[in-house]
Design an enzyme around this catalytic site. Structure first.
Site, PDB file in Angstrom:
ATOM      1  NE  ARG A  67      -2.421  -1.662   3.283  1.00 23.13           N
ATOM      2  CZ  ARG A  67      -3.102  -2.480   4.070  1.00 23.13           C
ATOM      3  NH1 ARG A  67      -4.394  -2.605   3.919  1.00 23.13           N
ATOM      4  NH2 ARG A  67      -2.509  -3.148   5.016  1.00 23.13           N
ATOM      5  CE  LYS A 210      11.709 -23.760  12.873  1.00 26.88           C
ATOM      6  NZ  LYS A 210      12.623 -22.646  13.076  1.00 26.88           N
ATOM      7  CD  GLU A 244       8.535 -18.402  20.288  1.00 28.53           C
ATOM      8  OE1 GLU A 244       9.146 -17.735  19.454  1.00 28.53           O
ATOM      9  OE2 GLU A 244       7.307 -18.313  20.468  1.00 28.53           O
ATOM     10  CG  HIS A 268       4.793 -23.433  13.968  1.00 26.08           C
ATOM     11  ND1 HIS A 268       4.664 -23.273  12.618  1.00 26.08           N
ATOM     12  CD2 HIS A 268       4.908 -22.180  14.479  1.00 26.08           C
ATOM     13  CE1 HIS A 268       4.696 -21.976  12.322  1.00 26.08           C
ATOM     14  NE2 HIS A 268       4.839 -21.294  13.433  1.00 26.08           N
ATOM     15  CE  LYS A 368       5.176 -15.453  21.092  1.00 24.55           C
ATOM     16  NZ  LYS A 368       6.154 -15.900  20.115  1.00 24.55           N
TER      17      LYS A 368
END
Ligand code: BG6
Length: 520
Positions: A67, A210, A244, A268, A368
């Site tokens: 955009r 991966k 993570e 995942h 996380k």
């Protein structure tokens, strides 16, 4: 008699004909969302590294579509900066220049039909100048709210059907999130199917790109020692962790709409489950592998979302310590509501109702701000009969476990029990390691390199099929709906830097299991 075909195919520094990956036809890749974060962090560096490895076709063109008003020069400059900042290798000017010379930009709205007509003319012109058919790969890397108008406009402008039925037919790569529940995933599939045939569609899950995830199939099916024990007779449980250390950072706005289950589990983590548990496919072809994954996903029993007694746990990180530094709690992150009920951690107990896995729980978790960044698949085998080694203080026995370390420090570890050298018989668990870095060095391609290349050569093995994403959403959606209606009730908290809430441990205790503490 010479069988060399080099006289038939033009030799080019970008094309040496050694593998299918070196045979991409003339291609124009159009990135929608060209000024976005993913383009800068992953896509442009991946294109650069493919160029570095001579894997781009000689006639490769890149068009950024977005955009934002911007000239070709400004786009090339931003791409050069992105490549320099994020490429796994140092950017060499002569290689980059070859990509940059064929890079341009088109500003337009995603719902603006005229902009797609302009795009079509631009591609037609490239093709005319080249005097050979050119395939278009449309890479949709925008927020999901504009997936639909982009797909519809690709159809309306005749871009979806370009060279239909030939090897130069258009392809569309669709980034995640692919829907936010079963109904929206189905709707998106319908929109896609109105414009494209399934063979033209490449739904991304970057975990499939991966190396270690691809190696999972090789480990399972290219080694005869695993298959006889890969079942309920020998396996006690399987634990899949996708942890993570990072928090949500500047992505609070996106994450509030998503949460760990939509962001990491539905896609995942479920991919890791299906590759670990599926039956051997009849071939390594894309349909054969994806058929087996779908069968597996369909064999997983519906989940009971009831807090405290069901198969699912959700939690949110509170403040804590990461690497000795104090970190803020989720609700204090930028773009996050003070009373947010978004889960930053989710754990599930899956029961697979088939011949191979009946009675073997698959525990999966992702979060996380956990103690460490680590993704691994741990297959824990049944303990041997305890008759011989039963005096607890002398015999420290661990369950044999095979750990496929997806990242970081990619590799495979076998946990065995061994005798400690000495006159007395004492045992201790020991680890046998295979490490990619030690064996192959550290020059592993990034997932996006493999996936962009596969889309260019038309190999959809490492992409998600429409029915596959729906099967996964079918399993997860009832849990998300139950959590939605519960609001904050049943939402646990965990300290940043920990391994998640106690209730996630309890999920395993019921079956006399315990989460592994992933360690190197
Ligand atoms: C993305 C998620 O799909 O995967 C992110 O949206 C997450 O939230 C990322 O951080 C993790 O990917 P990787 O490759 O770093 O494990």
């Amino acid at each position: 008699m010479s069988t060399s075909s080099s006289s038939e195919s033009p030799r080019h520094p970008f094309l040496d004909g050694l593998s299918k990956h070196r045979g991409a036809p003339p291609t124009v890749v159009v990135i929608f969302g060209a000024s976005g974060d993913l383009t800068a962090r992953k896509l442009i560096p991946a294109v650069y590294n493919l160029g570095h490895d001579n894997l781009l076709p000689p006639e490769f063109f890149l068009i950024g579509f977005g955009r934002k008003e911007m000239g070709d020069g400004a786009f090339r400059k931003s791409c050069a900066e992105a490549a320099r900042e994020h490429s796994r290798r140092e950017v060499l000017d002569d290689i980059w220049e070859r990509v940059a010379d064929h890079t341009s930009y088109l500003a337009g709205g995603y719902d603006e039909e005229a902009a797609f007509t302009k795009l079509r003319k631009k591609i037609d012109k490239l093709e005319k100048n080249l005097d050979r058919p050119i395939q278009a790969v449309f890479y949709i890397s925008t927020p999901p709210s504009v997936f639909k108008p982009i797909l519809q406009n690709l159809g309306a402008a005749g871009l979806a059907r370009r060279h239909a039925g030939t090897p130069h037919a258009s392809k569309v790569v669709v980034e995640k999130p692919f829907g936010r529940d079963l109904a929206s995933a189905r709707e998106l599939n319908e929109v896609i199917r109105r414009e494209f045939d399934e063979q033209q569609v490449y739904r991304i899950d970057h975990y499939l790109g991966k190396e270690t995830v691809q190696d999972l199939l090789v480990q399972r099916f290219a080694n005869s020692i695993f298959e006889p024990i890969w079942n309920r007779r020998y396996v006690d449980c399987v634990q899949i962790t996708v942890a993570e250390e990072l928090g949500v950072g500047s992505r609070g706005g996106y994450y509030e709409q998503s949460g760990a289950t939509r962001d990491m589990i539905q896609n995942h983590t479920m991919q890791l489950v299906s590759l670990t548990a599926m039956e051997p496919p009849v071939s390594l072809g894309p349909e054969a592998i994806r058929d087996e994954k779908v069968k597996l996903l369909k064999a997983i029993q519906p989940l009971n979302p009831k807090p405290g007694e069901g198969d699912a746990v959700r939690a949110q990180y509170a403040e804590g310590l990461i690497g000795g530094q104090k970190t803020t709690g989720y609700r204090n992150e930028e773009g996050v509501a003070d009373d947010s009920s978004t889960e930053t951690y989710a754990a599930f107990r899956l029961s697979i109702n088939n011949w191979r896995w009946e009675g073997v729980p698959f525990y999966i978790r992702s979060g996380k701000r956990l103690a460490r960044r680590v993704s691994e698949i741990a297959v824990q085998f049944k303990r041997p009969p305890g008759i011989l080694f039963s005096e607890a203080d002398r015999f420290d026995l661990a369950a044999n476990t095979m750990v496929i370390q997806v990242q970081p420090d990619e590799g495979l570890t076998l946990l065995l029990n061994s005798k400690i050298p000495g006159l007395e018989t004492r045992t201790q668990p020991v680890k046998m390691h295979f490490r990619y870095k030690a064996t192959y060095g550290s020059n592993t391609p990034e997932a996006y390199e493999r996936l962009i290349l596969d889309a260019m050569v038309g190999d959809s093995t490492l992409f998600i099929r429409g029915d596959e994403t729906e099967a996964s959403w079918k399993l997860i959606t009832p849990v998300l709906e139950a959590w939605d209606s519960l609001g904050n009730r049943g939402l646990e908290t965990y300290a940043a830097g920990s391994w998640g809430p106690l209730t996630a441990d309890q999920l395993l205790w019921k079956r006399h299991h315990q989460w592994r503490r992933p360690s190197l």
